[in-house]
Design an enzyme around this catalytic site. Structure first.
Site, PDB file in Angstrom:
ATOM      1  N   TYR A  24       1.662  -4.391   0.158  1.00  0.00           N
ATOM      2  CA  TYR A  24       0.944  -4.900   1.329  1.00  0.00           C
ATOM      3  C   TYR A  24       0.084  -6.125   1.003  1.00  0.00           C
ATOM      4  CZ  TYR A  24       2.628  -0.377   2.789  1.00  0.00           C
ATOM      5  OH  TYR A  24       3.447   0.693   3.049  1.00  0.00           O
ATOM      6  N   ASN A  75      -1.023   0.682  13.803  1.00  0.00           N
ATOM      7  CA  ASN A  75      -0.194   0.866  12.620  1.00  0.00           C
ATOM      8  C   ASN A  75      -0.481   2.289  12.163  1.00  0.00           C
ATOM      9  OD1 ASN A  75       1.103   1.003  10.217  1.00  0.00           O
ATOM     10  ND2 ASN A  75       0.314  -0.915   9.386  1.00  0.00           N
ATOM     11  N   ASP A  88       2.820  11.392  21.832  1.00  0.00           N
ATOM     12  CA  ASP A  88       2.418  11.949  23.135  1.00  0.00           C
ATOM     13  C   ASP A  88       1.105  11.332  23.628  1.00  0.00           C
ATOM     14  OD1 ASP A  88       4.659  13.526  23.280  1.00  0.00           O
ATOM     15  OD2 ASP A  88       3.677  15.350  22.570  1.00  0.00           O
ATOM     16  N   HIS A 101       3.401  -3.215  11.798  1.00  0.00           N
ATOM     17  CA  HIS A 101       3.548  -2.815  10.394  1.00  0.00           C
ATOM     18  C   HIS A 101       3.388  -4.045   9.527  1.00  0.00           C
ATOM     19  CE1 HIS A 101       5.038   1.124  11.572  1.00  0.00           C
ATOM     20  NE2 HIS A 101       5.762   0.500  12.481  1.00  0.00           N
ATOM     21  N   SER A 103       4.624  -4.400   6.471  1.00  0.00           N
ATOM     22  CA  SER A 103       5.904  -4.649   5.792  1.00  0.00           C
ATOM     23  C   SER A 103       7.055  -4.581   6.804  1.00  0.00           C
ATOM     24  CB  SER A 103       6.115  -3.604   4.691  1.00  0.00           C
ATOM     25  OG  SER A 103       6.203  -2.303   5.251  1.00  0.00           O
ATOM     26  N   ARG A 112      11.873   5.276   6.413  1.00  0.00           N
ATOM     27  CA  ARG A 112      10.948   4.427   7.179  1.00  0.00           C
ATOM     28  C   ARG A 112      11.654   3.700   8.330  1.00  0.00           C
ATOM     29  NH1 ARG A 112       6.315   4.052   3.562  1.00  0.00           N
ATOM     30  NH2 ARG A 112       7.052   4.303   1.438  1.00  0.00           N
TER      31      ARG A 112
HETATM   32  C1  DHK Z   1       2.237   1.126   6.231  1.00  0.00           C
HETATM   33  C2  DHK Z   1       2.317   2.280   5.543  1.00  0.00           C
HETATM   34  O1  DHK Z   1       1.249   2.843   4.992  1.00  0.00           O
HETATM   35  C3  DHK Z   1       3.617   2.927   5.300  1.00  0.00           C
HETATM   36  O2  DHK Z   1       3.513   4.314   5.256  1.00  0.00           O
HETATM   37  C4  DHK Z   1       4.632   2.535   6.307  1.00  0.00           C
HETATM   38  C5  DHK Z   1       3.366   0.533   6.988  1.00  0.00           C
HETATM   39  C6  DHK Z   1       4.676   1.037   6.539  1.00  0.00           C
HETATM   40  C7  DHK Z   1       3.237  -0.961   7.030  1.00  0.00           C
HETATM   41  O3  DHK Z   1       4.172  -1.687   6.686  1.00  0.00           O
HETATM   42  O4  DHK Z   1       2.169  -1.439   7.430  1.00  0.00           O
HETATM   43  O5  DHK Z   1       5.889   3.003   5.921  1.00  0.00           O
END
Ligand code: DHK
Length: 154
Positions: A24, A75, A88, A101, A103, A112
């Site tokens: 990230y 997210n 829901d 997201h 990523s 994912r």
């Molecule tokens: C962030 C997370 O923590 C992962 O569990 C997801 C997501 C993807 C992201 O890309 O922000 O799979």
């Protein structure tokens, strides 16, 4: 009056920038929040930015947003792939919802690739890191503006 957006971050988002794999990026979660707050102010949104590692807390906040917010950016992190309760709660929210997201989840492991919450989302942004968060806020501002203009002309 400025539109209010609740921006919800799920489990482990607080570790962004600290993850040794660099999935990230290197920007800290605090810095990402500051960047979102600056961008929201520039485009006239009031931003309520939150993070929790707990599914029930996220559900409570989505329910709270029904009264406090005009739109949601979410997210849900790892809960994206399992949480019917979050889906829901989002389905009961009457406003634009952007699923974001950091990523590109479709480039990653197959578990994912299926989001439970996309069914409630107006749109999905993935793979652009914190820039995607800014784009999500811009999208919400535009959607709320269009919604207001349509209502004014009714
Ligand atoms: C962030 C997370 O923590 C992962 O569990 C997801 C997501 C993807 C992201 O890309 O922000 O799979």
């Amino acid at each position: 009056m400025s539109h209010r957006v609740m921006f919800l971050n799920g489990p482990n988002a607080n570790l962004y920038g600290l993850d040794k794999r660099g999935t990230y990026g290197s920007e800290s979660f605090a810095s990402i929040e500051a960047r979102c707050q600056r961008h929201a102010a520039e485009i006239g949104l009031t931003l309520d930015f939150r993070q929790s590692n707990h599914e029930g807390v996220l559900v409570d906040w989505i329910q709270e947003a029904r009264l406090s917010s005009d739109a949601i950016v979410i997210n849900a992190a790892g809960l994206t792939y399992s949480s019917v309760p979050i889906l829901d709660a989002l389905l009961a929210f009457d406003g634009p919802i952007i699923e974001a997201h950091m990523s590109n989840i479709w480039k990653r492991e197959s578990f994912r690739h299926h989001s439970f919450i996309s069914k409630a989302a107006t749109g999905v942004i993935a793979g652009l890191g914190a820039l995607g968060y800014q784009l999500a806020l811009s999208a919400v501002a535009q959607l709320l503006h269009e919604r207001q203009t349509t209502t004014e002309h009714l």
